[in-house]
Every structure is written in C-alpha cells, then in structure tokens.
Design a protein around this motif. Sequence first.
Motif, PDB file in Angstrom:
ATOM      1  N   LEU A 233      37.219  40.829  35.456  1.00 49.09           N
ATOM      2  CA  LEU A 233      37.198  39.634  36.267  1.00 49.09           C
ATOM      3  C   LEU A 233      35.944  39.440  36.534  1.00 49.09           C
ATOM      4  O   LEU A 233      35.361  38.211  36.477  1.00 49.09           O
ATOM      5  N   LYS A 236      33.414  37.988  34.163  1.00 49.52           N
ATOM      6  CA  LYS A 236      33.692  36.809  33.567  1.00 49.52           C
ATOM      7  C   LYS A 236      33.208  35.671  34.848  1.00 49.52           C
ATOM      8  O   LYS A 236      32.944  34.620  34.402  1.00 49.52           O
ATOM      9  N   ALA A 247      38.552  33.865  33.947  1.00 50.53           N
ATOM     10  CA  ALA A 247      38.655  34.528  35.041  1.00 50.53           C
ATOM     11  C   ALA A 247      39.891  34.282  35.879  1.00 50.53           C
ATOM     12  O   ALA A 247      40.616  35.262  36.497  1.00 50.53           O
ATOM     13  N   ALA A 250      42.900  35.951  34.276  1.00 51.37           N
ATOM     14  CA  ALA A 250      42.600  37.302  34.380  1.00 51.37           C
ATOM     15  C   ALA A 250      43.092  37.738  35.853  1.00 51.37           C
ATOM     16  O   ALA A 250      44.005  38.866  36.149  1.00 51.37           O
ATOM     17  N   SER A 251      42.791  36.836  36.852  1.00 50.32           N
ATOM     18  CA  SER A 251      43.309  37.179  38.283  1.00 50.32           C
ATOM     19  C   SER A 251      44.764  36.962  38.311  1.00 50.32           C
ATOM     20  O   SER A 251      45.480  37.753  39.009  1.00 50.32           O
TER      21      SER A 251
END
Lengths: 276, 351
Positions: A233, A236, A247, A250-251
């Motif tokens: 993360l 990114k 990002a 992903a978070s």
Amino acid sequence: MNSRVSNRMLAAFATPGAALIGLFFLLPVGAVLSGAFAEDGGAFARLAADPVFWNGLRGTLILGTAAPLFSLVVGVGVALALARFKPGLRTATLIAISLPLTFSGLIVAYGFILLLGRAGFVTLLLAKAGFDPSVVGAFIYSPLGLGLAYSYYLIPRVVLIVLPAIGNFDRAQLSAARSLGAGRFGAFIDVMLPQIMPSLVAAFCLTAAVAIGAYGTALALVGTQVNILPLVLYSKISETGSDFPAAAAASLVLVAICVAVIAVGEAFGSRRRSGR
Amino acid sequence: MSLTYDNVSFIYPGSTAGVFDIALDIARGELVAVIGASGSGKSTILKLLAGFMQPDAGRILVEGQDVGPLAPEDRRLGVVFQNYALFPHMRLWENITYPLKVRGIRRAERRARAQEMLARVGMEGRGDDWPTAISGGQQQRVALARALIFEPRGLLLDEPLSALDAGLRTSMRDEIRRVQRAAGIATLLVTHDQEEALSIADRIVVMHDGRIIQTGTPQELYETPVNAQVAAFVGQSNLWPGTVEQTGRVRTPIGTLACPTEGYAPGAAVTVLVRPERILPAEPEQPPRVNDFRGTVVADRYLGPVRRIDLSVDGGLIRLETHARGAVGRVSIPAEAVRLLPGADAAGTRS
C-alpha cells in the motif's frame, strides 16, 4: 434547575464528535471507497493481476498469524505467572509490561536496530563470543525478526486481555481434576483451557488485527524488502509509480481482513457468553 | 487400617505454623471428622493426604501403601472441595464421569455409569444440566458423586457443608452419611462446625495449633474432654477456673462447688466444666439443694425446644439450657454434673 435538556442542546453537544467522525473517518473511507471503484473495478483488476499484491497478501497473512500466535504463547505464560503474584507486585509488573504500548512503531523499530541491528549492542556482544555479526545482525531485518519486533507490543496486549480470565479462574478446579486422576498437563487442557479459551481467541484476534495493519515498524526495519500488504500500500502512494485507485483497493482488502478477524473474535466471544 | 497418618509433620515454609506429629488411623467405612479453629491445621492434614502438599516428616499410608512418592492423581482418593469445584463448562454427567474419562473409559459406558451415580445421590435425570443451573445442595451431591465414581480408596471432604444455608446443611449431613455408608469408604471430614462433626462422625479429632489434642467418639469428647480447649470447642459449656479446697469441694469465682474431686489433691488448680443442659432451674421457695445459686437473667434466648439463659451471679455467669418456660432466678448444679479438667486456664470460654 431543569434536568431535562432540549433536543437542540443535545444536538449541539453531539456536533463536535459527529464532525470529527465525519471529517476523519467517514470522509476518508468514502474517498477510499469511491477511489477504489472509480474505474468500474479496474483498480481491483490491476491489483489481482499484480504478483506483488498476492505476495504481500501472503506475507501479511503469515505475519498476521505467526506473530500473534507467538505473542499468545508468551503472553499466556506471563499472565499465568502474574496471576500468582501478590497484588502489589502484580500491579508494578503490569505497569512495566504495558510500557511498550506507549511507544510508536518507529521507536520500537529504532530500539530493535540499536539492540540487534548490524552494529547493535547484542550483535557486537555476540560477535565477541564468536558469532558472525553479519548473520546475527541480519536477523532483525528478516520476516522472523519483524515478527519478533511486532511481538514486542503484541505480548502486552495479550497479557492485558487474558489476565482477568486467568485471575478469575478458580484454581481449586485444577486440584479437583488432579485428585480425580488427571495429570498436571491434562488438568490444564481439560479444565482450565476451555474456560479461558474465549479470552485467548479475543487476544489472538485483536493482536492479529494489529499485526496485519501495522506498518511503521515494518517500514523502519525492513523498508519494502519484506513483502506485506501495508508496505505494498505504501509503495503505491509513495512518489514513484503512485497508483491511488489500486492503493484504495488494497487498503479495502486490508480493512476487510482486519474486520473479518475482529468479527470472528466477537462472534466466538458472544457465542460463549450467551449460553452454550 | 485404610488411611493412616504415621507421625506426620509439616511446616509452612518461612513460618513456624504447620502440623506436628499427626498420628491417626481411619478404618474402612469409618467417618472421622477433624475439627478446630481456623489456623489449627485441619485443612493442612487434608491437603497432605490428598497430595497437594508433602510432609516434612512421617509417612502417609493408604491401604498400607506409602503414598509419599505419589502425585495427587495417582493416590486414588476422592476429594470434595469447599466450593465443590465443579467444572462449569461440562454438563453434570461429564463432571461426574471426568475421573472415568481420564482413565480412558468410553463415552457410552460413562453415560450409563453417570446415570447410576446420579440416582445414588438422588439426582436422577439431571445429567444434561449445567452446574450453574443447579442449587448449592445439588452441586454438593454432584461433587460427592464425582468423588466416588472411580471407587477411590478414601473420601476427603473439605468443609463440604459450609457453603450451604442452615436448613439444607442438616439434611445434607444425613445425605453425606448415607452415601458414605453405602460406599463403605474411609472418610476424612474437615469442618469448623462442631455440631456437624458431632452429628455425622464416628470419631472426632480436635486440633489446636497444629496438634491433635484429643481423638474420640462424639460422646467421649462431649462427656470427657481432656482439657478446657476441647470442652470449649465441642458443644456449649460453663468453664470456671478453680482450686480444690478439700476432697469434694472446689472453690470457683462464683462460689464453692460440691463435686467429686478424684484425681486432684487439695490445692490443685483445675478448670471446672459444667454443661449448660445439666444445670437445673429451681423454684424460688424450694428448700436449697446442693450448689444453689441465685442471680439475674442477662440473656434469654428462645431456641424453640430449649431456652439458652445467661444467669448473672456473684462472681460470674452461669449458662444454662432448660425446657422450663417460667422465670428463672435460681439454679442448682448437681454435683455429678461437675467435671474437673487439669489447669486453671478457662480462657477458651465460649458462649
């Protein structure tokens, strides 16, 4: 004086808190959500196609399981010992044990580097005893070393969560089990463990969520050498090759894992509480 | 003998407290109660037998076998704890058959044995209940069933009735006695309740400061206590310091008493024991009898079958128990009701 407060007044009292939640929680989460889904799920597709993401996920799950498990074993041992201390000594020890919780992850990382890094105190000491400093000094920068650093602030959490359950356990039950024919270990497994299990699960889930989400210690210790999701993360959104939608996606994955782990813990705890 | 203490001593580390030179035999089927004030060492001797503590000297034998080297789980002794120590995460039948489970007996057989055992303690059909869902008396029965199901070589009861309310306690005494008799098992009962001990035990051991000061049947202890401590601990009593004046007469703070003085020379310091129920109220106009006292009532406790009265007389207090319903202002102490004990120490006087 009228003890009843008007709704308008109540609303006024609630406003600062509501504003805080709105500004610093709902808004960012909304932004992350909209960012992640901005390109009709394209960000998720990119993520799914990225082997770095999958490696990071794997690393996170391994670290998020191993470090809490290790912390649980150590923490329960500590709590078992603490439960037998006199109250005064127990309080003093608890304060000392809780101290790591007040440090930021960066400070913990720095401390471990000073202690176990390539020029660390312990590394140099061991070098005098003939251990190769390049091997010893590399340990703290490995995934295992990272797990150890995590345990530094996970163990106190475990102790704080399981100590009440262990302290309230009626030890006469262990004596009873032994008089009835169970060995020391058997009595613990049959009688004590099932009764403290809810607090063990709670401690594991909470520390797992912390380990999965933490990144300060990892970043300071290993940079982006060790592949875990928070660092994926980070890479990114850092300057080179930033990809904000990915990002955000992903978070969301990270948040989902943490929420799931906490939910499992809560579900287990409430099932135990609400009658068997 | 089934359970034997062979001159057992134990001292708590870092203190002078402990138990000293304990010698006691409990036969198969016999129920021996150990009584004493808190700190007298009565729980310690139970823990030593159960194996939770190791004696510093002496041996403990179970059916002739020295159990010194054995861990608690290898001694085959059933223990019932003060708060029963039932396992709250196991159903009643699982609690009762835990000893069978650790011995590797299969589930189906365990269930059957549990039913049998539940019936023996009057709890038929309750096997699937949880320990938290039953009353204190029922928990007591389950704890007893659990301690007996593996056919132990001895039964150890640690203050088994202290957590129950008074009404239940009396009926559970009979229940414990019945189950213990049926099992024909050597039993050690530790209690601070002398009435419980008197009503349930074949023999009673009185402990004080870590030592056995008297062992005997309930009647022996009550009628012929060896000293003032035993007299004070077992039943109600009047205890006065006294000096033998001459044969047949003892001087006490409340006056001179006529009583048998065999075994004591004139001038000897004694403690005078009179049980309250042996003291007779007298009519005011009745001609004086031996050991006649007049006084005023300072406490009059109505207990149903009897009244327990404290009569203040010159020089002290006379406690008596009587069926009489009328006013009491005069009493007589029959000479044969007076028992002399060695020493002038009446400090242990209890009301």
